[in-house]
Design an enzyme around this catalytic site. Structure first.
Site, short mmCIF file in Angstrom:
data_model
loop_
_atom_site.label_atom_id
_atom_site.label_comp_id
_atom_site.label_asym_id
_atom_site.label_seq_id
_atom_site.Cartn_x
_atom_site.Cartn_y
_atom_site.Cartn_z
N ASP A 85 67.88 55.03 27.49
CA ASP A 85 67.98 55.21 26.05
C ASP A 85 69.08 56.17 25.66
O ASP A 85 69.85 56.57 26.53
CB ASP A 85 66.76 56.22 25.64
CG ASP A 85 66.50 57.22 26.67
OD1 ASP A 85 67.47 57.89 27.38
OD2 ASP A 85 65.47 58.03 26.60
N ASP A 154 53.97 65.08 25.77
CA ASP A 154 53.28 64.24 25.01
C ASP A 154 53.12 62.90 25.54
O ASP A 154 52.43 62.02 25.16
CB ASP A 154 53.58 64.08 23.54
CG ASP A 154 55.02 63.49 23.49
OD1 ASP A 154 55.65 63.08 24.59
OD2 ASP A 154 55.75 63.41 22.36
N HIS A 156 55.41 60.77 26.47
CA HIS A 156 56.37 59.73 26.28
C HIS A 156 57.20 59.32 27.45
O HIS A 156 57.16 60.17 28.29
CB HIS A 156 57.42 60.11 25.12
CG HIS A 156 58.25 61.45 25.44
ND1 HIS A 156 58.74 62.09 24.57
CD2 HIS A 156 59.00 61.50 26.58
CE1 HIS A 156 59.60 62.93 25.06
NE2 HIS A 156 60.06 62.38 26.37
N GLU A 161 57.63 57.65 21.86
CA GLU A 161 56.67 58.53 21.66
C GLU A 161 55.36 57.98 21.59
O GLU A 161 55.19 56.66 21.33
CB GLU A 161 57.17 59.19 20.25
CG GLU A 161 58.52 60.04 20.49
CD GLU A 161 58.54 61.27 21.16
OE1 GLU A 161 57.70 61.64 21.91
OE2 GLU A 161 59.49 62.06 21.08
P1 PGA Z 1 62.64 66.46 31.16
O1 PGA Z 1 62.48 65.27 30.12
O2 PGA Z 1 62.92 65.85 32.34
O3 PGA Z 1 63.69 67.40 30.44
O4 PGA Z 1 61.39 67.32 31.13
C1 PGA Z 1 61.56 64.24 30.38
C2 PGA Z 1 61.37 63.47 29.27
O5 PGA Z 1 61.21 63.93 28.23
O6 PGA Z 1 61.42 62.28 29.38
#
Ligand code: PGA
Length: 279
Positions: A85, A154, A156, A161
């Site tokens: 992304d 959440d 995602h 999302e």
């Molecule tokens: P993080 O992010 O590894 O910084 O917890 C993970 C994500 O949001 O996919």
């Protein structure tokens, strides 16, 4: 053989569930396990296309893989790297564009240059065309061999999302305020600097990779992990789409595993699987 769970009974398929869950002691062990699988893939296929993720969670993977390379354990000189992304509107050379982040965290430590790298163009005027072009480019490159994923609290994956279509392709998404607040830490704590939009590989795009490997660490991810592997396949938890994939591996530390009802079963199957099988 039939395994009895809180939800009733289900038959064991080849001695393990469809989504393999591996519980490791800590993030470092998770990073080493996954880096080992990447090294094994690169020994079999030196020009493998590795799908990489940003965020804090995958860093131990990149550190372990770079250490293996430095020790002469694997040759990554022909490896290719694909981005999951990207922010829309940040210049590519901005230090927090994901292209810059991945250059610092993945390409440079592995001794790869930008020729080995592909990602969506977050600066394109026609964002839709840039998204379609990236999906095409991934296919033309032969598809992602191993896609690393983090997970949001959440559920995602990428920037898909909750309630993202499970068939979604690479597309523009509008960030939630919560995500912008969370990511402000990378922008001097100033939410105004956090872009509103991102390009993310869609869930349908992600599912086309040959092997999905999700790493989750810490108790904060425990609910999302339980919903991902023990809940129904549902867009409200985008990571649950891993259940649709024939080769998905979820690596979790004790904290992230703490809400799994089948934790003992996962430990048992992993500790008894043939070593040659890998993850
Ligand atoms: P993080 O992010 O590894 O910084 O917890 C993970 C994500 O949001 O996919």
């Amino acid at each position: 053989m039939v395994y009895t769970t809180y939800a009733g009974e289900f038959p064991l398929q080849n001695g393990r569930p469809n989504v393999e869950v591996v519980i490791v002691s800590d993030a470092k062990a998770g990073g080493e396990l996954i880096a080992g699988a990447m090294a094994e893939l690169l020994r079999r296929k030196p020009d493998a296309l590795l799908g990489v993720a940003t965020g804090s969670t995958p860093l131990p993977i990149y550190q372990a893989l770079a250490a293996t390379v430095d020790a002469g354990g694997v040759d990554v000189s022909r490896a290719r790297v694909a981005q999951l992304d990207e922010y829309v509107g940040l210049p590519a050379e901005h230090p927090e564009s994901y292209r810059s982040v991945l250059r610092r965290e993945v390409l440079e430590p592995l001794g790869l240059d930008l020729d080995a790298f592909m990602g969506p163009d977050g600066t394109a005027e026609d964002v839709r065309a840039a998204c379609e072009a990236y999906d095409r480019a991934l296919a033309e490159a032969g598809g992602v061999d191993l896609q690393l994923l983090g997970i949001g609290t959440d559920g995602h994956i990428g920037f898909n999302e909750p309630c993202s279509s499970l068939a979604s392709r690479t597309r523009i998404k509008t960030l939630t305020e919560q995500t912008r607040v969370d990511n402000a830490r990378f922008f001097e704590g100033d939410i105004e600097q956090v872009p509103h939009h991102v390009i993310t590989q869609g869930i349908g795009t992600i599912l086309e990779a040959r092997h999905l490997v999700l790493l989750a660490t810490g108790e904060g991810k425990a609910d999302a992990v339980a919903a991902t592997v023990e809940g129904p396949v549902a867009a409200v938890c985008p990571a649950s789409a891993l259940q649709l994939h024939p080769h998905a591996t979820v690596v979790v530390d004790e904290g992230a595993a703490s809400k799994l009802k089948l934790a003992e079963y996962f430990r048992h199957t992993y500790s008894n699987k043939p070593a040659w099988q890998g993850i």
